[in-house]
Motif scaffolding. Sequence first.
Motif, PDB file in Angstrom:
ATOM      1  N   THR A   1     -38.706  -0.437  -2.251  1.00  0.00           N
ATOM      2  CA  THR A   1     -37.981  -1.971  -1.392  1.00  0.00           C
ATOM      3  C   THR A   1     -37.664  -3.232  -2.471  1.00  0.00           C
ATOM      4  O   THR A   1     -38.686  -2.845  -3.362  1.00  0.00           O
ATOM      5  CB  THR A   1     -39.297  -2.532   0.009  1.00  0.00           C
ATOM      6  N   ILE A   2     -36.468  -4.429  -2.012  1.00  0.00           N
ATOM      7  CA  ILE A   2     -36.907  -5.532  -2.410  1.00  0.00           C
ATOM      8  C   ILE A   2     -37.175  -6.462  -1.052  1.00  0.00           C
ATOM      9  O   ILE A   2     -36.833  -6.623  -0.465  1.00  0.00           O
ATOM     10  CB  ILE A   2     -36.033  -5.889  -3.715  1.00  0.00           C
ATOM     11  N   SER A   3     -38.153  -7.666  -1.060  1.00  0.00           N
ATOM     12  CA  SER A   3     -38.105  -8.476  -0.445  1.00  0.00           C
ATOM     13  C   SER A   3     -37.151 -10.189  -0.776  1.00  0.00           C
ATOM     14  O   SER A   3     -38.077 -10.667  -0.219  1.00  0.00           O
ATOM     15  CB  SER A   3     -39.738  -8.819  -0.264  1.00  0.00           C
ATOM     16  N   PHE A   4     -36.565  -9.754  -0.410  1.00  0.00           N
ATOM     17  CA  PHE A   4     -35.271 -10.669  -0.859  1.00  0.00           C
ATOM     18  C   PHE A   4     -35.821 -11.154   0.378  1.00  0.00           C
ATOM     19  O   PHE A   4     -35.702 -10.787   1.966  1.00  0.00           O
ATOM     20  CB  PHE A   4     -34.029 -10.463  -1.588  1.00  0.00           C
ATOM     21  N   PRO A   5     -35.356 -12.766   1.172  1.00  0.00           N
ATOM     22  CA  PRO A   5     -34.384 -13.458   1.709  1.00  0.00           C
ATOM     23  C   PRO A   5     -33.877 -12.049   2.675  1.00  0.00           C
ATOM     24  O   PRO A   5     -34.060 -11.860   4.252  1.00  0.00           O
ATOM     25  CB  PRO A   5     -34.072 -14.202   1.376  1.00  0.00           C
ATOM     26  N   SER A   6     -32.876 -11.516   3.016  1.00  0.00           N
ATOM     27  CA  SER A   6     -32.583 -10.111   3.645  1.00  0.00           C
ATOM     28  C   SER A   6     -33.053  -9.323   3.184  1.00  0.00           C
ATOM     29  O   SER A   6     -32.796  -8.566   1.557  1.00  0.00           O
ATOM     30  CB  SER A   6     -30.793 -10.236   3.275  1.00  0.00           C
ATOM     31  N   SER A   7     -34.374  -8.531   3.081  1.00  0.00           N
ATOM     32  CA  SER A   7     -34.807  -7.502   2.482  1.00  0.00           C
ATOM     33  C   SER A   7     -34.247  -6.261   2.091  1.00  0.00           C
ATOM     34  O   SER A   7     -33.628  -5.848   3.449  1.00  0.00           O
ATOM     35  CB  SER A   7     -36.293  -7.442   3.495  1.00  0.00           C
ATOM     36  N   ILE A   8     -34.750  -5.713   1.664  1.00  0.00           N
ATOM     37  CA  ILE A   8     -33.982  -4.364   1.077  1.00  0.00           C
ATOM     38  C   ILE A   8     -34.819  -3.407   1.199  1.00  0.00           C
ATOM     39  O   ILE A   8     -35.974  -2.998   0.676  1.00  0.00           O
ATOM     40  CB  ILE A   8     -33.073  -4.335   0.074  1.00  0.00           C
ATOM     41  N   THR A   9     -34.600  -2.236   2.005  1.00  0.00           N
ATOM     42  CA  THR A   9     -35.785  -0.636   2.011  1.00  0.00           C
ATOM     43  C   THR A   9     -34.937   0.242   1.419  1.00  0.00           C
ATOM     44  O   THR A   9     -33.353   0.021   2.383  1.00  0.00           O
ATOM     45  CB  THR A   9     -36.118  -0.585   3.389  1.00  0.00           C
ATOM     46  N   VAL A  10     -34.875   0.931   0.607  1.00  0.00           N
ATOM     47  CA  VAL A  10     -34.425   2.224   0.650  1.00  0.00           C
ATOM     48  C   VAL A  10     -34.625   3.448   0.773  1.00  0.00           C
ATOM     49  O   VAL A  10     -35.917   3.991   0.152  1.00  0.00           O
ATOM     50  CB  VAL A  10     -33.419   2.656  -1.021  1.00  0.00           C
ATOM     51  N   PRO A  11     -34.864   4.901   1.775  1.00  0.00           N
ATOM     52  CA  PRO A  11     -35.319   5.981   1.660  1.00  0.00           C
ATOM     53  C   PRO A  11     -35.561   6.561   1.401  1.00  0.00           C
ATOM     54  O   PRO A  11     -34.460   6.516  -0.061  1.00  0.00           O
ATOM     55  CB  PRO A  11     -34.778   5.968   3.656  1.00  0.00           C
ATOM     56  N   GLY A  12     -36.222   7.663   1.159  1.00  0.00           N
ATOM     57  CA  GLY A  12     -36.404   8.876   0.082  1.00  0.00           C
ATOM     58  C   GLY A  12     -36.065   9.847   0.437  1.00  0.00           C
ATOM     59  O   GLY A  12     -35.749  10.230   1.673  1.00  0.00           O
ATOM     60  N   GLY A  13     -35.813  10.862  -0.360  1.00  0.00           N
ATOM     61  CA  GLY A  13     -35.028  12.132  -0.208  1.00  0.00           C
ATOM     62  C   GLY A  13     -36.106  13.452   0.136  1.00  0.00           C
ATOM     63  O   GLY A  13     -37.121  13.221   0.507  1.00  0.00           O
ATOM     64  N   GLY A  14     -35.241  13.623   1.614  1.00  0.00           N
ATOM     65  CA  GLY A  14     -35.406  15.056   1.712  1.00  0.00           C
ATOM     66  C   GLY A  14     -36.164  16.729   1.158  1.00  0.00           C
ATOM     67  O   GLY A  14     -36.147  16.917  -0.124  1.00  0.00           O
ATOM     68  N   TYR A  15     -37.251  16.452   1.448  1.00  0.00           N
ATOM     69  CA  TYR A  15     -37.982  17.954   1.726  1.00  0.00           C
ATOM     70  C   TYR A  15     -37.068  18.875   1.192  1.00  0.00           C
ATOM     71  O   TYR A  15     -36.295  19.444   2.187  1.00  0.00           O
ATOM     72  CB  TYR A  15     -38.942  17.973   2.073  1.00  0.00           C
ATOM     73  N   GLY A  16     -37.276  19.944   0.195  1.00  0.00           N
ATOM     74  CA  GLY A  16     -36.795  21.486   0.259  1.00  0.00           C
ATOM     75  C   GLY A  16     -37.511  22.111   1.239  1.00  0.00           C
ATOM     76  O   GLY A  16     -37.945  22.548   1.294  1.00  0.00           O
ATOM     77  N   GLY A  17     -36.142  22.885   1.517  1.00  0.00           N
ATOM     78  CA  GLY A  17     -36.811  24.368   3.157  1.00  0.00           C
ATOM     79  C   GLY A  17     -37.630  25.088   2.392  1.00  0.00           C
ATOM     80  O   GLY A  17     -37.251  25.273   0.920  1.00  0.00           O
ATOM     81  N   ARG A  18     -38.861  25.668   2.896  1.00  0.00           N
ATOM     82  CA  ARG A  18     -39.904  26.853   2.230  1.00  0.00           C
ATOM     83  C   ARG A  18     -39.271  28.295   2.790  1.00  0.00           C
ATOM     84  O   ARG A  18     -38.930  28.100   3.894  1.00  0.00           O
ATOM     85  CB  ARG A  18     -40.858  26.455   1.886  1.00  0.00           C
ATOM     86  N   GLU A  19     -39.846  28.861   2.603  1.00  0.00           N
ATOM     87  CA  GLU A  19     -39.989  30.465   2.881  1.00  0.00           C
ATOM     88  C   GLU A  19     -40.649  30.419   4.120  1.00  0.00           C
ATOM     89  O   GLU A  19     -41.733  30.541   4.199  1.00  0.00           O
ATOM     90  CB  GLU A  19     -40.232  31.763   1.354  1.00  0.00           C
ATOM     91  N   GLY A  20     -40.286  30.934   5.345  1.00  0.00           N
ATOM     92  CA  GLY A  20     -40.729  30.752   6.439  1.00  0.00           C
ATOM     93  C   GLY A  20     -40.883  29.413   7.361  1.00  0.00           C
ATOM     94  O   GLY A  20     -40.812  29.103   8.573  1.00  0.00           O
ATOM     95  N   ASN A  21     -40.239  28.481   6.950  1.00  0.00           N
ATOM     96  CA  ASN A  21     -39.963  27.235   7.561  1.00  0.00           C
ATOM     97  C   ASN A  21     -38.284  26.515   6.402  1.00  0.00           C
ATOM     98  O   ASN A  21     -39.157  25.396   6.159  1.00  0.00           O
ATOM     99  CB  ASN A  21     -41.382  26.103   7.627  1.00  0.00           C
ATOM    100  N   ALA A  22     -37.428  27.038   6.892  1.00  0.00           N
ATOM    101  CA  ALA A  22     -36.347  27.143   5.886  1.00  0.00           C
ATOM    102  C   ALA A  22     -35.652  26.146   5.602  1.00  0.00           C
ATOM    103  O   ALA A  22     -35.063  25.419   5.554  1.00  0.00           O
ATOM    104  CB  ALA A  22     -35.527  28.604   6.223  1.00  0.00           C
ATOM    105  N   SER A  23     -35.964  25.232   7.026  1.00  0.00           N
ATOM    106  CA  SER A  23     -34.996  24.083   7.197  1.00  0.00           C
ATOM    107  C   SER A  23     -35.278  22.757   6.031  1.00  0.00           C
ATOM    108  O   SER A  23     -36.380  22.775   6.200  1.00  0.00           O
ATOM    109  CB  SER A  23     -34.593  23.757   8.744  1.00  0.00           C
ATOM    110  N   GLY A  24     -34.007  22.193   5.530  1.00  0.00           N
ATOM    111  CA  GLY A  24     -34.443  21.265   4.937  1.00  0.00           C
ATOM    112  C   GLY A  24     -34.866  19.455   6.039  1.00  0.00           C
ATOM    113  O   GLY A  24     -34.319  20.166   6.478  1.00  0.00           O
TER     114      GLY A  24
END
Length: 689
Positions: free
Chosen positions: A469-492
């Motif tokens: 994030t940058i707390s400029f007057p118009s705050s900028i927030t960028v979300p993180g990347g999604g996790y990779g699926g694992r064997e037995g719980n396959a969805s990313g």
Amino acid sequence: MGVRSLGNALSSFGYKFGTTGLEAVGAPPVPVSGLNATGGIISDYEVSGTYYRAHIFTSSGTFDVTSEGTLGGTVEYLVVAGGGAGGSGNPSGTGGGAGGGAGGFRTNLSGHPLASPDPFSVSPGPYTVTVGGGGAQVTNNGTGGTGPSGGHSAFGPIRSEGGGGGNAYGTSTSNPPYQIAGNGGSGGGHARSHPSPGNSGTGGFGINPSTPGPILSPFGLSAPYPLTQGNPGGDRGGTSEGGAGGGGAGSKGTDTSTGQTVGQPGGNGSAIAIEESSPKTYAGGGGGSFYSSSAGSAGSGGSGGPGGGGDGGGSNTAPTNGNGESGEINTGGGGGGAGVNDSVRYNSGAGGSGTVVVRYEITESQTVTTKATGGDIVTQYENKTVHVFTNSGAFVAPADFSETVEYVVVSGGGGGGAGDGGGGGAGGYRTGTVSVTGPSPYSITIGGGGNGAPAGESGPSATNGTSSTISFPSSITVPGGGYGGREGNASGGPGASGGGVGAANGGGSPGPASGSPFPGTIGATPASGWGHVGGGRANPNPPSPGETLGGGGGAGGAGSAGTGGLGIQLPATFRVPGSSIGAAGPTSPSVTGADTSGKYYVAGGGGGSNRNHPEPTGGGGGPAGTAADAVQWGGGGRGSWAYQSPPMYARQTSGLENTGGGGGSGGDQPSGGAGASGGSGLVLIAYPT
């Protein structure tokens, strides 16, 4: 007229007698300033009330002094040479390769344990700076080979020698190329060869290895240069079959002992706080590698130790990788030795390139000549001032600051899945412009990379990267990347870019992306940034013909089976020549606004794993590759790669720090191998100088 009367008269005109003659009454003091110089990447910082400017050279160039200023011409330096490459083992013999020696390490920084006692002064004029490259990897063609030495680095007359290459197994005294470990700033390690012990590389050359006696400075320093630049490589003990570690700036490489088949650690590097207030470690030795008579049993690869040295080939639990890891760029780290077993040929790691840093004292007024402050590095390029935040902090705009600033915000990449898992999605990527006024400190948060999933065929998932994030007057927030699926719980997992799908008998789905698809032209993004979905699996019929799992999505493209999505090159404003901002990328890009440098890429997706499928796979952030050459474009981690006949392996790697790269996925070698972590994020801010 008496002296008092003359003094009164002069005073009425605004003058007086002083220690230097006639002086103005109430005149401001002459301003104190440090050197005026250009060259390299400029970093200004403060330590306990003293202000410094560092010029950081990650490639060769010129340190050009315009004037000395009132603080004089005294400078402090760090000169680190390129590290030596690791040695390559010989499948027809019985011994793994040894680790490469670190590049020579020389400094005169006051208080550092390895410092020369001599001061060093410069005067107006140019000073040539040479940054040595790392020794090239040895490709195992069945005969093995000693790793090439690194290139020397120099600042004017101060020269550090390249690290010596690690040697390789040799069958007789008639094979000198495979017996002799390289000498250098730090020496290469010794592998099993003839003659027996005593062939590790020596370390600690002086300014010229052919004249090792005292050498007086061309700058008139009275004391001779110190001869020590590093330490010897580790030696071979008796009939050991693992490779010894290369020497480092801080300690000797670790010896092997009789009967050992595992590689030994390289010597530690040395920490120094010269390019910024926090210490950074340079010149670690490369680790030695394993020997095994069967593909199913590998010894431990040596750890390169602090300072960028590469690990040797091998793993404690299974032969997940026989290729030596390369030394880290711009640290002078030695390359790891190549592993060997009776049926597989591996490559050694290359040495890491060197660096040169020149530092001098400045005043606070020099530090704030930029219009704002903050960041780990502040540099000026093409009439723009660029603040680089690799850690959380604040961008401080003074009262008179009123500028349209250009920014890039990259969040943390997602962690990779485990046990035939999918790659982590890249962190979010957003860029644009915004009007900023002072006075105000604007807080900067750098998102961390997500954790890889722990080993096992079932269990907890990996985690997403965290927001930047940058707390400029118009705050900028960028979300993180999604996790990779694992064997037995396959969805990313969902994220700015989604994680790749793992294995679960055909179930699961790739992770969705909150970012918008990249339109093919580098420039300002929408508020959602750029991001893409994770990749799906291919050939889900293990063990024959095998399967490849989904790579994480990247800022520049979607993930695919086995391969992480493409990253994106930073806008031209932030492509500062010689800087280490971003990671590698394509040299022939197909998008508008990119250049052909192959540098400055971020937000590549993590590679998916491969299990017993002959198709090359595992690349992070770009094209697929084999066990030896899977790429990590945009900082995306490489997925594990395993093929049973002939047995070939490559270990998963983490997303690179400060790129937002997704973590590479674990695979089935060993069963339920852990996923690798995502890379942390980055914030860049620029405005007219």
